[in-house]
Design an enzyme around this catalytic site. Structure first.
Site, PDB file in Angstrom:
ATOM      1  CG  ASN A  12      71.656  76.871 -28.090  1.00 37.19           C
ATOM      2  OD1 ASN A  12      72.754  76.329 -28.187  1.00 37.19           O
ATOM      3  ND2 ASN A  12      71.419  78.113 -28.506  1.00 37.19           N
ATOM      4  CD1 TRP A  13      72.592  72.207 -23.292  1.00 29.65           C
ATOM      5  CD2 TRP A  13      74.457  71.117 -22.712  1.00 29.65           C
ATOM      6  NE1 TRP A  13      72.248  71.232 -22.386  1.00 29.65           N
ATOM      7  CE2 TRP A  13      73.376  70.549 -22.012  1.00 29.65           C
ATOM      8  CE3 TRP A  13      75.739  70.588 -22.512  1.00 29.65           C
ATOM      9  CZ2 TRP A  13      73.533  69.485 -21.124  1.00 29.65           C
ATOM     10  CZ3 TRP A  13      75.897  69.519 -21.637  1.00 29.65           C
ATOM     11  CH2 TRP A  13      74.803  68.984 -20.948  1.00 29.65           C
ATOM     12  CG  HIS A  98      71.382  81.333 -31.544  1.00 31.73           C
ATOM     13  ND1 HIS A  98      71.897  82.442 -30.916  1.00 31.73           N
ATOM     14  CD2 HIS A  98      70.561  80.741 -30.651  1.00 31.73           C
ATOM     15  CE1 HIS A  98      71.406  82.503 -29.685  1.00 31.73           C
ATOM     16  NE2 HIS A  98      70.585  81.480 -29.500  1.00 31.73           N
ATOM     17  CD  GLU A 168      66.386  81.419 -29.452  1.00 29.66           C
ATOM     18  OE1 GLU A 168      66.220  80.668 -28.485  1.00 29.66           O
ATOM     19  OE2 GLU A 168      67.506  81.663 -29.947  1.00 29.66           O
ATOM     20  N   GLY A 174      69.158  85.153 -22.520  1.00 34.01           N
ATOM     21  CA  GLY A 174      70.101  85.209 -21.407  1.00 34.01           C
ATOM     22  C   GLY A 174      69.922  86.409 -20.491  1.00 34.01           C
ATOM     23  N   GLY A 234      68.256  77.983 -23.499  1.00 39.35           N
ATOM     24  CA  GLY A 234      69.696  78.076 -23.290  1.00 39.35           C
ATOM     25  C   GLY A 234      70.062  77.685 -21.870  1.00 39.35           C
TER      26      GLY A 234
HETATM   27  P1  PGA Z   1      68.383  81.506 -22.837  1.00 40.46           P
HETATM   28  O1  PGA Z   1      68.917  81.257 -24.339  1.00 40.46           O
HETATM   29  O2  PGA Z   1      67.332  80.464 -22.569  1.00 40.46           O
HETATM   30  O3  PGA Z   1      69.609  81.321 -21.982  1.00 40.46           O
HETATM   31  O4  PGA Z   1      67.838  82.884 -22.798  1.00 40.46           O
HETATM   32  C1  PGA Z   1      68.021  80.906 -25.357  1.00 40.46           C
HETATM   33  C2  PGA Z   1      68.760  80.737 -26.678  1.00 40.46           C
HETATM   34  O5  PGA Z   1      69.631  81.555 -26.994  1.00 40.46           O
HETATM   35  O6  PGA Z   1      68.489  79.780 -27.421  1.00 40.46           O
END
Ligand code: PGA
Length: 251
Positions: A12-13, A98, A168, A174, A234
């Site tokens: 997921n960019w 999301h 998630e 993040g 991400g």
């Molecule tokens: P992350 O994001 O891998 O940067 O923690 C995951 C996401 O939000 O799909």
């Protein structure tokens, strides 16, 4: 019990990527032979790059998808994109619900459910995201929250091939933090039980991804847990080398 679940490694960019990022997609396509054939791979670039990425990835093992879609097929919705438009641009899937959409754009479970139906109307596979906040985890209500999100965000009937669920935890996205392996396994077991209760054999075959600070260093341990059928990644999906290193943890 044997199932038809093929692991999916999805990148997921988010709001990252310019035309020059095509080089990373090219690197993924060039290096994909290092990934065992039983794995599916997808990249979800920003909407501006979906058509170019889909065209570049055509004929390769890497599928392309969108990060969100509107409920309607067309109409007066300035700035929005429909599932039909994503499909027309070459997308095969779309992420819906999301937490950055649920929180940042006030999307309710009912809206997410309508977006799943919009995705199917356009022939796209939907990846539905669910997850608890830090406060909800601290209060011990994670499984209740997950159960409610499943109950309210998924359509009444769901074919496994058209629906993937991504767990998630919002606080893990993040942040560099992840739940313990036991906590991930517990939530995935609970999601599996919910979707099997609701959809029967389709629920058994539905892919359940984990997302939130997945990187090459922690991928192997997470991806080998029971009921974890891949990852939604991400930050670590932006560079071909990192993305392929995570996928290569499958043997
Ligand atoms: P992350 O994001 O891998 O940067 O923690 C995951 C996401 O939000 O799909």
């Amino acid at each position: 019990m044997t199932t038809s679940r093929r692991p999916l490694i999805a990148g997921n960019w988010k709001m990252n990527g310019l035309a020059a990022s095509m080089a990373q997609l090219g690197g993924m396509i060039a290096g994909v032979d290092s990934v065992v054939p039983r794995i599916d791979l997808m990249i979800f670039p920003p909407a501006t790059l979906v058509a170019a990425f889909a065209s570049r990835a055509r004929g390769s093992r890497i599928g392309i998808g969108g990060q969100d879609c509107h409920v309607q097929a067309d109409g007066p919705f300035t700035g929005d994109l429909s599932a039909e438009m994503l499909a027309d641009a070459g997308a095969q899937a779309v992420i819906v619900g999301h937490s950055e959409r649920r929180v940042g754009h006030c999307e309710t479970c009912a809206v997410v459910q309508a977006k799943v139906l919009a995705a199917w109307r356009a022939g796209l596979m939907a990846i539905v995201c669910i997850g608890e906040t830090q406060a909800e985890r601290a209060a011990g209500s994670t499984l209740d929250i997950i159960g409610r999100q499943i109950a309210q965000s998924l359509p009444y009937k769901a074919p496994a091939r058209d629906l993937t669920i991504a767990y998630e935890p919002i606080w893990a996205i993040g942040s560099g933090l992840t739940p313990t392996l036991e906590e991930i396994a517990q939530v995935h077991q609970s999601i599996r039980a919910s979707v099997v209760a609701r959809f029967g054999g389709e629920g058994e075959n539905m892919r359940l991804l984990y997302g939130g600070s997945v990187k090459a260093a922690n991928a192997a341990a997470i991806l080998h847990l029971e009921n974890v059928d891949g990852a939604l990644i991400g930050g670590a999906s932006l560079a071909a080398r990192d993305f392929l290193a995570i996928a290569a943890t499958y043997r």
